[in-house]
Design a protein around this motif. Sequence first.
Motif, PDB file in Angstrom:
ATOM      1  N   ARG A   8      41.640  98.267  -6.411  1.00 35.93           N
ATOM      2  CA  ARG A   8      42.219  99.326  -7.519  1.00 35.93           C
ATOM      3  C   ARG A   8      42.673  99.002  -9.047  1.00 35.93           C
ATOM      4  NH1 ARG A   8      46.237 102.244  -3.483  1.00 35.93           N
ATOM      5  NH2 ARG A   8      46.240  99.829  -2.390  1.00 35.93           N
ATOM      6  N   ILE A   9      41.757  99.821  -9.596  1.00 29.66           N
ATOM      7  CA  ILE A   9      42.259  99.713 -11.420  1.00 29.66           C
ATOM      8  C   ILE A   9      42.717 100.771 -11.656  1.00 29.66           C
ATOM      9  CG2 ILE A   9      40.804  97.519 -11.211  1.00 29.66           C
ATOM     10  CD1 ILE A   9      38.265  99.280 -11.984  1.00 29.66           C
ATOM     11  N   LEU A  10      43.726 100.468 -13.075  1.00 30.26           N
ATOM     12  CA  LEU A  10      43.376 101.847 -13.378  1.00 30.26           C
ATOM     13  C   LEU A  10      43.010 102.088 -15.384  1.00 30.26           C
ATOM     14  CD1 LEU A  10      45.737 103.901 -13.528  1.00 30.26           C
ATOM     15  CD2 LEU A  10      47.150 102.519 -14.899  1.00 30.26           C
ATOM     16  N   MET A  11      42.133 103.010 -14.844  1.00 31.78           N
ATOM     17  CA  MET A  11      40.750 103.443 -16.322  1.00 31.78           C
ATOM     18  C   MET A  11      42.475 103.823 -17.297  1.00 31.78           C
ATOM     19  SD  MET A  11      37.796 102.898 -15.018  1.00 31.78           S
ATOM     20  CE  MET A  11      37.823 104.780 -14.234  1.00 31.78           C
ATOM     21  N   ALA A  17      40.469 104.015  -9.702  1.00 30.63           N
ATOM     22  CA  ALA A  17      39.463 103.445 -10.107  1.00 30.63           C
ATOM     23  C   ALA A  17      39.091 102.988  -8.443  1.00 30.63           C
ATOM     24  CB  ALA A  17      38.306 103.295 -10.636  1.00 30.63           C
ATOM     25  N   ARG A  18      37.944 102.420  -7.626  1.00 32.65           N
ATOM     26  CA  ARG A  18      37.731 101.164  -6.625  1.00 32.65           C
ATOM     27  C   ARG A  18      37.114 100.416  -6.626  1.00 32.65           C
ATOM     28  NH1 ARG A  18      42.077 103.001  -2.402  1.00 32.65           N
ATOM     29  NH2 ARG A  18      42.901 104.926  -3.198  1.00 32.65           N
ATOM     30  N   VAL A  19      36.915  99.464  -6.962  1.00 32.75           N
ATOM     31  CA  VAL A  19      35.577  98.393  -6.950  1.00 32.75           C
ATOM     32  C   VAL A  19      36.081  97.826  -5.882  1.00 32.75           C
ATOM     33  CG1 VAL A  19      35.727  98.489  -9.368  1.00 32.75           C
ATOM     34  CG2 VAL A  19      36.901  96.922  -8.035  1.00 32.75           C
ATOM     35  N   VAL A  20      34.444  97.276  -5.396  1.00 33.98           N
ATOM     36  CA  VAL A  20      34.634  96.289  -4.379  1.00 33.98           C
ATOM     37  C   VAL A  20      33.997  95.325  -4.720  1.00 33.98           C
ATOM     38  CG1 VAL A  20      32.586  97.202  -3.410  1.00 33.98           C
ATOM     39  CG2 VAL A  20      34.068  95.480  -1.886  1.00 33.98           C
ATOM     40  N   VAL A  21      34.589  93.547  -4.255  1.00 30.17           N
ATOM     41  CA  VAL A  21      33.677  92.355  -4.945  1.00 30.17           C
ATOM     42  C   VAL A  21      32.536  91.795  -4.100  1.00 30.17           C
ATOM     43  CG1 VAL A  21      34.508  90.044  -4.322  1.00 30.17           C
ATOM     44  CG2 VAL A  21      35.921  91.786  -5.212  1.00 30.17           C
ATOM     45  N   GLU A  22      31.637  92.486  -4.828  1.00 29.54           N
ATOM     46  CA  GLU A  22      29.802  92.112  -3.854  1.00 29.54           C
ATOM     47  C   GLU A  22      29.754  90.537  -3.658  1.00 29.54           C
ATOM     48  OE1 GLU A  22      26.803  95.501  -4.097  1.00 29.54           O
ATOM     49  OE2 GLU A  22      26.805  94.381  -5.862  1.00 29.54           O
ATOM     50  N   ALA A  23      29.702  89.813  -4.600  1.00 27.72           N
ATOM     51  CA  ALA A  23      29.475  88.480  -4.748  1.00 27.72           C
ATOM     52  C   ALA A  23      30.806  87.145  -4.668  1.00 27.72           C
ATOM     53  CB  ALA A  23      28.184  87.967  -4.842  1.00 27.72           C
ATOM     54  N   VAL A  24      31.145  86.005  -5.002  1.00 25.89           N
ATOM     55  CA  VAL A  24      32.114  85.123  -5.526  1.00 25.89           C
ATOM     56  C   VAL A  24      31.428  83.578  -5.554  1.00 25.89           C
ATOM     57  CG1 VAL A  24      33.557  83.765  -5.480  1.00 25.89           C
ATOM     58  CG2 VAL A  24      33.655  85.986  -5.009  1.00 25.89           C
ATOM     59  N   THR A  25      31.022  83.130  -6.378  1.00 26.16           N
ATOM     60  CA  THR A  25      30.147  81.643  -6.050  1.00 26.16           C
ATOM     61  C   THR A  25      31.290  80.745  -7.131  1.00 26.16           C
ATOM     62  OG1 THR A  25      29.136  82.025  -9.036  1.00 26.16           O
ATOM     63  CG2 THR A  25      27.814  82.750  -6.254  1.00 26.16           C
ATOM     64  N   PRO A  26      31.107  79.607  -7.327  1.00 27.80           N
ATOM     65  CA  PRO A  26      32.636  78.643  -8.264  1.00 27.80           C
ATOM     66  C   PRO A  26      32.007  79.294 -10.006  1.00 27.80           C
ATOM     67  CG  PRO A  26      30.290  77.086  -6.539  1.00 27.80           C
ATOM     68  CD  PRO A  26      29.593  78.619  -6.056  1.00 27.80           C
ATOM     69  N   ARG A  83      33.975  98.357 -24.522  1.00 26.54           N
ATOM     70  CA  ARG A  83      34.411  97.229 -25.028  1.00 26.54           C
ATOM     71  C   ARG A  83      34.962  96.770 -25.813  1.00 26.54           C
ATOM     72  NH1 ARG A  83      31.124  96.407 -31.399  1.00 26.54           N
ATOM     73  NH2 ARG A  83      31.660  94.295 -31.209  1.00 26.54           N
ATOM     74  N   LEU A  84      36.428  97.081 -26.459  1.00 26.16           N
ATOM     75  CA  LEU A  84      37.811  96.526 -26.736  1.00 26.16           C
ATOM     76  C   LEU A  84      38.283  96.117 -25.246  1.00 26.16           C
ATOM     77  CD1 LEU A  84      39.100  99.176 -29.051  1.00 26.16           C
ATOM     78  CD2 LEU A  84      38.700  96.725 -29.970  1.00 26.16           C
ATOM     79  N   ASN A  85      38.347  96.232 -24.240  1.00 22.56           N
ATOM     80  CA  ASN A  85      38.772  96.181 -22.688  1.00 22.56           C
ATOM     81  C   ASN A  85      37.889  94.986 -22.722  1.00 22.56           C
ATOM     82  OD1 ASN A  85      39.670  96.565 -20.010  1.00 22.56           O
ATOM     83  ND2 ASN A  85      38.270  96.895 -19.188  1.00 22.56           N
ATOM     84  N   TRP A  86      36.726  95.204 -22.533  1.00 20.68           N
ATOM     85  CA  TRP A  86      36.264  93.435 -22.045  1.00 20.68           C
ATOM     86  C   TRP A  86      36.604  92.732 -23.142  1.00 20.68           C
ATOM     87  CZ3 TRP A  86      34.999  94.321 -17.584  1.00 20.68           C
ATOM     88  CH2 TRP A  86      34.677  95.836 -16.808  1.00 20.68           C
ATOM     89  N   GLU A  87      36.429  92.872 -24.334  1.00 25.27           N
ATOM     90  CA  GLU A  87      36.633  91.426 -25.183  1.00 25.27           C
ATOM     91  C   GLU A  87      38.088  91.026 -24.932  1.00 25.27           C
ATOM     92  OE1 GLU A  87      36.356  92.901 -29.317  1.00 25.27           O
ATOM     93  OE2 GLU A  87      33.785  93.044 -29.244  1.00 25.27           O
ATOM     94  N   THR A  88      39.060  92.222 -24.693  1.00 22.33           N
ATOM     95  CA  THR A  88      40.927  92.282 -23.785  1.00 22.33           C
ATOM     96  C   THR A  88      40.252  90.710 -23.224  1.00 22.33           C
ATOM     97  OG1 THR A  88      41.472  93.716 -25.398  1.00 22.33           O
ATOM     98  CG2 THR A  88      42.786  92.152 -23.265  1.00 22.33           C
TER      99      THR A  88
END
Length: 119
Positions: A8-11, A17-26, A83-88
């Motif tokens: 769960r994330i707060l935008m 909002a909610r997201v689900v992890v689809e894939a994880v690699t090293p 964009r600012l969020n991703w840079e942070t």
Amino acid sequence: MGPGTRLRILMGLIRRARVVVEAVTPRAFRIRTLRLHADAGTVRFGVTEPGGGVLRLEIEVFIRAASWPDRLSYLLAAHALQRLNWETVLSRAVAVSGGSVRARGHETREAAYVPPPGR
């Protein structure tokens, strides 16, 4: 955290909002947005090694607005805030790792808005 983990994330301090992890690699992980998220699509967080002991942190976003109001919000201001969020996020990852930023960059490719099926 692994495939199937729901987060769960707060935008913007106001919209949950909610997201689900689809894939994880090293070297990467990918999340997918769930219903009621302003964006519909996936986000990939990854690390590459271009050489010389340098790591490159990347966020690849493949999304579309989930609704016309979300699209309007994106066009008016949300794109700059995102964009600012991703840079942070990337700056914090660098700080936690003890590294330093050698260069910054971004690329945006946008396609025409197509409403989701059934709307």
